[in-house]
Write a protein that holds these residues in place. Structure first.
Motif, PDB file in Angstrom:
ATOM      1  N   ILE A   4       0.840  -1.199   0.000  1.00 28.90           N
ATOM      2  CA  ILE A   4       0.000   0.000   0.000  1.00 28.90           C
ATOM      3  C   ILE A   4       0.873   1.245   0.000  1.00 28.90           C
ATOM      4  N   TYR A   5       1.739   1.369   1.008  1.00 25.58           N
ATOM      5  CA  TYR A   5       2.674   2.483   1.132  1.00 25.58           C
ATOM      6  C   TYR A   5       3.949   1.976   1.785  1.00 25.58           C
ATOM      7  N   TYR A   6       5.032   2.711   1.562  1.00 22.61           N
ATOM      8  CA  TYR A   6       6.266   2.418   2.267  1.00 22.61           C
ATOM      9  C   TYR A   6       7.015   3.706   2.566  1.00 22.61           C
ATOM     10  N   SER A   7       7.899   3.604   3.559  1.00 21.06           N
ATOM     11  CA  SER A   7       8.638   4.781   4.031  1.00 21.06           C
ATOM     12  C   SER A   7      10.054   4.358   4.346  1.00 21.06           C
ATOM     13  N   PHE A   8      11.034   5.084   3.849  1.00 17.97           N
ATOM     14  CA  PHE A   8      12.422   4.742   4.099  1.00 17.97           C
ATOM     15  C   PHE A   8      13.039   5.571   5.221  1.00 17.97           C
ATOM     16  N   ASP A   9      12.392   6.638   5.624  1.00 20.16           N
ATOM     17  CA  ASP A   9      12.756   7.334   6.856  1.00 20.16           C
ATOM     18  C   ASP A   9      11.632   8.281   7.209  1.00 20.16           C
ATOM     19  N   VAL A  10      11.798   9.058   8.260  1.00 18.56           N
ATOM     20  CA  VAL A  10      10.702   9.855   8.808  1.00 18.56           C
ATOM     21  C   VAL A  10      10.138  10.843   7.780  1.00 18.56           C
ATOM     22  N   LYS A  11      10.964  11.349   6.887  1.00 22.11           N
ATOM     23  CA  LYS A  11      10.472  12.347   5.934  1.00 22.11           C
ATOM     24  C   LYS A  11      10.151  11.758   4.569  1.00 22.11           C
ATOM     25  N   ASP A  12      10.117  10.466   4.499  1.00 23.73           N
ATOM     26  CA  ASP A  12       9.953   9.801   3.211  1.00 23.73           C
ATOM     27  C   ASP A  12       8.676   8.971   3.177  1.00 23.73           C
ATOM     28  N   ILE A  13       7.795   9.248   2.221  1.00 24.49           N
ATOM     29  CA  ILE A  13       6.553   8.488   2.046  1.00 24.49           C
ATOM     30  C   ILE A  13       6.431   8.158   0.564  1.00 24.49           C
ATOM     31  N   ASN A  14       6.133   6.899   0.257  1.00 25.35           N
ATOM     32  CA  ASN A  14       6.018   6.478  -1.131  1.00 25.35           C
ATOM     33  C   ASN A  14       4.783   5.619  -1.334  1.00 25.35           C
ATOM     34  N   LYS A  15       4.120   5.818  -2.461  1.00 27.65           N
ATOM     35  CA  LYS A  15       2.966   4.989  -2.782  1.00 27.65           C
ATOM     36  C   LYS A  15       3.413   3.627  -3.264  1.00 27.65           C
ATOM     37  N   GLY A  16       2.616   2.628  -2.891  1.00 32.16           N
ATOM     38  CA  GLY A  16       2.851   1.290  -3.386  1.00 32.16           C
ATOM     39  C   GLY A  16       1.891   0.954  -4.502  1.00 32.16           C
ATOM     40  N   GLU A  17       1.627  -0.329  -4.643  1.00 38.71           N
ATOM     41  CA  GLU A  17       0.802  -0.826  -5.751  1.00 38.71           C
ATOM     42  C   GLU A  17      -0.652  -0.386  -5.648  1.00 38.71           C
ATOM     43  N   ILE A  18      -1.193  -0.263  -4.413  1.00 37.57           N
ATOM     44  CA  ILE A  18      -2.630  -0.032  -4.237  1.00 37.57           C
ATOM     45  C   ILE A  18      -2.886   1.054  -3.198  1.00 37.57           C
ATOM     46  N   SER A  19      -2.400   2.252  -3.424  1.00 35.16           N
ATOM     47  CA  SER A  19      -2.493   3.318  -2.425  1.00 35.16           C
ATOM     48  C   SER A  19      -3.831   4.062  -2.422  1.00 35.16           C
ATOM     49  N   ASP A  20      -4.615   3.951  -3.475  1.00 37.48           N
ATOM     50  CA  ASP A  20      -5.883   4.705  -3.543  1.00 37.48           C
ATOM     51  C   ASP A  20      -6.788   4.343  -2.375  1.00 37.48           C
ATOM     52  N   GLY A  21      -7.318   5.389  -1.702  1.00 31.46           N
ATOM     53  CA  GLY A  21      -8.225   5.176  -0.576  1.00 31.46           C
ATOM     54  C   GLY A  21      -7.512   5.074   0.764  1.00 31.46           C
ATOM     55  N   TYR A  22      -6.176   5.160   0.735  1.00 32.35           N
ATOM     56  CA  TYR A  22      -5.362   5.059   1.944  1.00 32.35           C
ATOM     57  C   TYR A  22      -4.431   6.264   2.050  1.00 32.35           C
ATOM     58  N   SER A  23      -4.028   6.572   3.288  1.00 30.66           N
ATOM     59  CA  SER A  23      -2.953   7.538   3.515  1.00 30.66           C
ATOM     60  C   SER A  23      -2.123   7.031   4.682  1.00 30.66           C
ATOM     61  N   VAL A  24      -0.910   7.552   4.810  1.00 32.66           N
ATOM     62  CA  VAL A  24      -0.033   7.121   5.892  1.00 32.66           C
ATOM     63  C   VAL A  24       0.626   8.316   6.533  1.00 32.66           C
ATOM     64  N   SER A  25       1.147   8.061   7.736  1.00 34.46           N
ATOM     65  CA  SER A  25       1.911   9.072   8.456  1.00 34.46           C
ATOM     66  C   SER A  25       3.070   8.381   9.153  1.00 34.46           C
ATOM     67  N   ARG A  26       4.274   8.937   8.965  1.00 36.10           N
ATOM     68  CA  ARG A  26       5.457   8.389   9.660  1.00 36.10           C
ATOM     69  C   ARG A  26       5.831   9.404  10.741  1.00 36.10           C
ATOM     70  N   GLN A  27       5.284   9.146  11.914  1.00 38.00           N
ATOM     71  CA  GLN A  27       5.407  10.129  12.998  1.00 38.00           C
ATOM     72  C   GLN A  27       6.806  10.132  13.619  1.00 38.00           C
ATOM     73  N   ALA A  28       7.450   9.003  13.553  1.00 37.22           N
ATOM     74  CA  ALA A  28       8.782   8.834  14.146  1.00 37.22           C
ATOM     75  C   ALA A  28       9.393   7.619  13.488  1.00 37.22           C
ATOM     76  N   GLN A  29      10.663   7.394  13.733  1.00 39.63           N
ATOM     77  CA  GLN A  29      11.296   6.221  13.134  1.00 39.63           C
ATOM     78  C   GLN A  29      10.546   4.952  13.505  1.00 39.63           C
ATOM     79  N   ALA A  30      10.026   4.911  14.729  1.00 41.52           N
ATOM     80  CA  ALA A  30       9.425   3.683  15.227  1.00 41.52           C
ATOM     81  C   ALA A  30       7.942   3.537  14.912  1.00 41.52           C
ATOM     82  N   LYS A  31       7.316   4.551  14.341  1.00 38.29           N
ATOM     83  CA  LYS A  31       5.853   4.522  14.183  1.00 38.29           C
ATOM     84  C   LYS A  31       5.424   4.868  12.770  1.00 38.29           C
ATOM     85  N   PHE A  32       4.509   4.041  12.252  1.00 33.20           N
ATOM     86  CA  PHE A  32       4.014   4.228  10.888  1.00 33.20           C
ATOM     87  C   PHE A  32       2.535   3.874  10.909  1.00 33.20           C
ATOM     88  N   SER A  33       1.667   4.855  10.677  1.00 29.93           N
ATOM     89  CA  SER A  33       0.242   4.590  10.787  1.00 29.93           C
ATOM     90  C   SER A  33      -0.420   4.648   9.408  1.00 29.93           C
TER      91      SER A  33
END
Lengths: 109, 113
Positions: free
Chosen positions: B46-75
Motif C-alpha cells: 500500500i505504502y512504504y517509508s524509508f525514513d521519517v520524511k519519506d513516504i512512497n505509494k505502493g501498488e494499491i495506495s488509492d483510498g489510503y494515507s499514511v503518516s510516519r510520525q517517528a522512526q518507530a511509528k508508521f500509521s
C-alpha cells in the motif's frame, strides 16, 4: 509490475516431502525468498537464496533456483503437522518485495 | 515482547468511517511498509517509508494515507472506509543494507460493513 505466481493449495501426508513451486518475472531480482505464515500470525522469513546460487540447503529445507526458467521451489523433507501453513515466495523489487499469492500447505496425519 | 506490534488486532467498522491502524517497532529499522492480504491475491504493498520524511505509494495506495510520525511509528489511515477494504493488514520493517528481509507484525483484521 512484477508477477509472482504460485499454486494455491498443496496437501501431503506426514513424513512425505513437500514441494512448493513459484514462478517470477523479474530476472534482475537479487534475492528470492520463502516466507511462512502460520494461522493468526504475520509472515516470517523461512529462507532466502541469492540470485547467483542455484541451490541452498538448510536442515529439512532445500531451495532450488532455475534462473533460466525463472522458477523457484521449496522442498520440505519429512513434512510434519507443524509445517501446515501458507508459504509465500517473494522477489526483490526496486524498493520492496513482490509476493506471490501464497500456497496453503496442509499436512495430513 | 514483539519487535513489530500493530493495533488494533481486530476492527469492525461501517462504510464511511475514518479508521487508523497503528504500527510500532523496536527493531530500530529505518524502513517500514504497509501491506494488505486478500485470499488468493497474496500481499500487496500500500505504502512504504524509508525514513521519517519519506513516504512512497505502493501498488494499491488509492483510498489510503499514511503518516510516519517517528522512526518507530508508521500509521495507516482509511479516510472513508468502504467494504472492499475488508482485509488483513500487515506492517513490516526492514534494515538498510540487509538482504531486504522484512519483519512482519501480527496483522490487523479489518472488516468494513
Amino acid at each position: 509490475g512484477e508477477d509472482v505466481e504460485q499454486s494455491l493449495f498443496l496437501s501431503v501426508r506426514e513424513g512425505d516431502s513437500s514441494v512448493i513451486n513459484c514462478t517470477y518475472t523479474d530476472s534482475s531480482s537479487t534475492y528470492l525468498y520463502w516466507y511462512k505464515q502460520e494461522p493468526g500470525a504475520g509472515l516470517q522469513l523461512l529462507t532466502y537464496i541469492f540470485s547467483n546460487m542455484d541451490m541452498k540447503q538448510d536442515q529439512r529445507l532445500t531451495v532450488l533456483l532455475n534462473k533460466k526458467d525463472k522458477h523457484l521451489s521449496l522442498r520440505i523433507a519429512d513434512t510434519q503437522t507443524g509445517d501446515s501453513a501458507i508459504y509465500f515466495c517473494a522477489e526483490t523489487g526496486a524498493n520492496n518485495l513482490f509476493f506471490g499469492t501464497g500456497t496453503r500447505l496442509t499436512v495430513i496425519p | 515482547d514483539a519487535d513489530v506490534t500493530q493495533t488494533p488486532r481486530n476492527r469492525i467498522t461501517k462504510t464511511g468511517k475514518r479508521i487508523m491502524l497503528e504500527c510500532s517497532q523496536t527493531k530500530g529499522h529505518d524502513r517500514m511498509y504497509w501491506y494488505r492480504q486478500d485470499p488468493g491475491l497474496g500481499l500487496r504493498l500500500i505504502y512504504y517509508s524509508f525514513d521519517v520524511k519519506d513516504i512512497n505509494k505502493g501498488e494499491i495506495s488509492d483510498g489510503y494515507s499514511v503518516s510516519r510520525q517517528a522512526q518507530a511509528k508508521f500509521s495507516l489511515s482509511l479516510e472513508s472506509a468502504i467494504p472492499n477494504q475488508t482485509a488483513l493488514y500487515f506492517c513490516a520493517t526492514s534494515e538498510v543494507g540487509s538482504h531486504n528481509e522484512q519483519f512482519f507484525g501480527p496483522g490487523t483484521r479489518l472488516t468494513v460493513l
